[in-house]
Design an enzyme around this catalytic site. Structure first.
Site, PDB file in Angstrom:
ATOM      1  N   ASP A  87     -72.106  23.082  17.944  1.00 18.44           N
ATOM      2  CA  ASP A  87     -73.204  23.240  17.298  1.00 18.44           C
ATOM      3  C   ASP A  87     -73.173  24.258  16.410  1.00 18.44           C
ATOM      4  O   ASP A  87     -73.833  25.371  16.601  1.00 18.44           O
ATOM      5  CB  ASP A  87     -74.347  23.546  18.644  1.00 18.44           C
ATOM      6  CG  ASP A  87     -75.492  23.005  18.122  1.00 18.44           C
ATOM      7  OD1 ASP A  87     -75.913  22.994  16.820  1.00 18.44           O
ATOM      8  OD2 ASP A  87     -76.643  22.664  18.750  1.00 18.44           O
ATOM      9  N   THR A  96     -81.305  31.946  20.140  1.00 14.75           N
ATOM     10  CA  THR A  96     -81.855  31.632  21.533  1.00 14.75           C
ATOM     11  C   THR A  96     -82.024  33.024  22.018  1.00 14.75           C
ATOM     12  O   THR A  96     -81.272  33.923  22.211  1.00 14.75           O
ATOM     13  CB  THR A  96     -81.083  30.848  22.264  1.00 14.75           C
ATOM     14  OG1 THR A  96     -80.438  29.653  21.665  1.00 14.75           O
ATOM     15  CG2 THR A  96     -81.731  30.425  23.739  1.00 14.75           C
ATOM     16  N   ASP A 140     -75.730  31.313  17.467  1.00 18.33           N
ATOM     17  CA  ASP A 140     -76.365  30.601  18.623  1.00 18.33           C
ATOM     18  C   ASP A 140     -75.333  30.278  19.795  1.00 18.33           C
ATOM     19  O   ASP A 140     -75.252  29.374  20.270  1.00 18.33           O
ATOM     20  CB  ASP A 140     -76.989  29.171  18.088  1.00 18.33           C
ATOM     21  CG  ASP A 140     -77.971  28.669  18.954  1.00 18.33           C
ATOM     22  OD1 ASP A 140     -78.492  29.606  19.880  1.00 18.33           O
ATOM     23  OD2 ASP A 140     -78.360  27.564  19.138  1.00 18.33           O
ATOM     24  N   LYS A 154     -74.288  30.376  23.010  1.00 18.49           N
ATOM     25  CA  LYS A 154     -74.775  30.402  24.448  1.00 18.49           C
ATOM     26  C   LYS A 154     -73.992  29.242  25.463  1.00 18.49           C
ATOM     27  O   LYS A 154     -73.324  28.327  24.662  1.00 18.49           O
ATOM     28  CB  LYS A 154     -76.248  30.042  24.487  1.00 18.49           C
ATOM     29  CG  LYS A 154     -76.432  29.064  23.626  1.00 18.49           C
ATOM     30  CD  LYS A 154     -78.003  28.516  23.361  1.00 18.49           C
ATOM     31  CE  LYS A 154     -78.401  27.547  22.599  1.00 18.49           C
ATOM     32  NZ  LYS A 154     -79.954  27.275  22.680  1.00 18.49           N
ATOM     33  N   ASN A 196     -73.878  25.725  24.202  1.00 20.17           N
ATOM     34  CA  ASN A 196     -72.921  25.200  23.114  1.00 20.17           C
ATOM     35  C   ASN A 196     -71.415  25.440  23.264  1.00 20.17           C
ATOM     36  O   ASN A 196     -70.909  25.429  22.532  1.00 20.17           O
ATOM     37  CB  ASN A 196     -73.470  26.109  21.911  1.00 20.17           C
ATOM     38  CG  ASN A 196     -74.800  25.711  21.386  1.00 20.17           C
ATOM     39  OD1 ASN A 196     -75.384  24.659  21.458  1.00 20.17           O
ATOM     40  ND2 ASN A 196     -75.632  26.558  20.522  1.00 20.17           N
TER      41      ASN A 196
END
Ligand code: 3AM
Length: 361
Positions: free
Chosen positions: A183, A201, A162, A164, A167
């Site tokens: 995260d 995501t 994840d 991005k 994070n």
């Protein structure tokens, strides 16, 4: 003798979790923000006075936190996913990964993850504020993120899944460069077969992840290469202030990346080369983390004192203890040069927020 309650017996049977109350150790203060996994609050260590961030993952419908309860059942037993997240974080030690300091389980109520406090907010908000980053700044951020991912992929055999800007957290408000990865809610240890669960995501999904989602039986697999794709998307956004693909779930599997826009006029071919290698659709041909860390654009000498991932682990360990504070440990107190490509933050803001979020909160 009175029998111990069932829940207490089960909780104490998992050595990882301690039935201590957070209030005894930390003075919980104001809310810093909220995400898909609950709220994050500032707190102070009662003994040492150290300021920390506490991620509160609630169980049940309490305090307006409605989203993550499936992770822990109402009787206080921890879901294996959250157990896995804590176990991954506990074994993590890297200067560019937000540190887990402690954790508390309040059976039937909440899990508290006590983390290193990052004073500067997330990279997503920085991009919105700045419009885009200069090439020098982008390179420095990338070095740190690649070092963190190198640690995950090469040393720990973990895929983040994840990656991005939300994070990636900034150490201080005054500095745009010092960032750490956070995260690990979706992170997984990689198996020989590769990962099968679909998560992440959409805007940062690699084509192989999308393909897997689009297969009925879900037979496709994806691994470390998917993280590299996501970093490629982040680098593209840093340099241009806009995402490389539309927000629709299928865009990244069908669209060629373009460096045609105004923002790309002054960006070097080396930067574009790295992005192209990261955003290569075929995962087997995509650049891997080792080669990305050693790409010529990353290795350009620009006075950065970043820790190279291939440095001696002893050096990494020594620097890993550095606490977040307002003065940059690397002497980057000054902002880097202004973005050479004039982008218009106001015009881009809403569009970027929509597209980056990909329709997700
Ligand atoms: O709600 P916003 O975006 O303002 O930056 C993170 C996000 O803020 C912040 O908590 C929100 C939900 O993730 N956050 C997460 N971990 C943090 C940490 N270790 C943190 N803020 C400071 N230190």
């Amino acid at each position: 003798p009175a029998k111990k309650p069932k829940v207490a017996r089960l909780i104490s049977s998992t050595s990882t979790f301690k039935a201590r109350r957070i209030e005894e150790f930390y003075d919980l203060r104001d809310e810093i923000g909220s995400g898909t996994c609950g709220t994050v609050r500032r707190a102070i260590n009662r003994k040492t006075g150290e300021m920390v961030a506490v991620k509160v993952i609630a169980i049940g419908n309490q305090g307006g936190l409605h989203r993550t309860f499936s992770k822990i059942s109402k009787d206080g037993l921890l879901d294996p996913n959250i157990r896995a997240e804590i176990s991954i974080l506990q074994n993590m030690s890297h200067p560019y990964v937000v540190k887990l300091i402690d954790h508390f389980v309040h059976p039937g109520k909440a899990v508290f993850l006590v983390m290193e406090l990052m004073q500067g907010g997330d990279l997503f908000d920085r991009i919105i504020q700045k419009g885009c980053y200069s090439e020098l700044e982008s390179r420095r951020i990338m070095r740190r993120m690649l070092a963190a991912v190198h640690y995950l992929h090469e040393d720990r055999d973990i895929v983040h899944r994840d990656l991005k800007p939300e994070n990636i957290l900034c150490v201080s408000r005054k500095n745009d460069i010092e960032v750490k990865l956070t995260d690990f809610g979706l992170a997984k240890s990689i198996t020989e077969d590769g990962l099968k669960t679909f998560c992440g995501t959409p805007q940062y999904f690699a084509p192989e992840v999308l393909r897997r989602r689009n297969t009925v039986a879900g037979t496709g697999r994806y691994g470390k290469e998917a993280d590299i794709w996501s970093i490629g998307v982040i680098l593209y956004i840093l340099l241009s202030g806009a995402p490389p693909f539309e927000a629709t779930m299928d865009a990244s599997s069908s669209t060629m990346i373009s460096f045609d826009g105004h923002a790309w006029r002054n960006i070097t071919d080396d930067a574009k080369d790295l992005i192209s290698r990261m955003l290569t659709k075929n995962p087997s041909q995509r650049i891997n983390i080792k080669d990305a860390c050693s790409h010529r654009w990353i290795l350009i000498e620009d006075g950065d004192t970043h820790v190279h991932p291939l440095n001696d682990p002893v050096v990494l360990e020594a620097i890993g203890g550095t606490q977040a504070n307002d003065s940059c440990r690397n002497g980057h107190g000054q902002e880097g040069p202004q973005c050479p490509s004039p982008c218009d933050p106001i015009q881009n803001n809403n569009e970027i927020r929509n597209i980056i979020n990909g329709g997700q909160s």
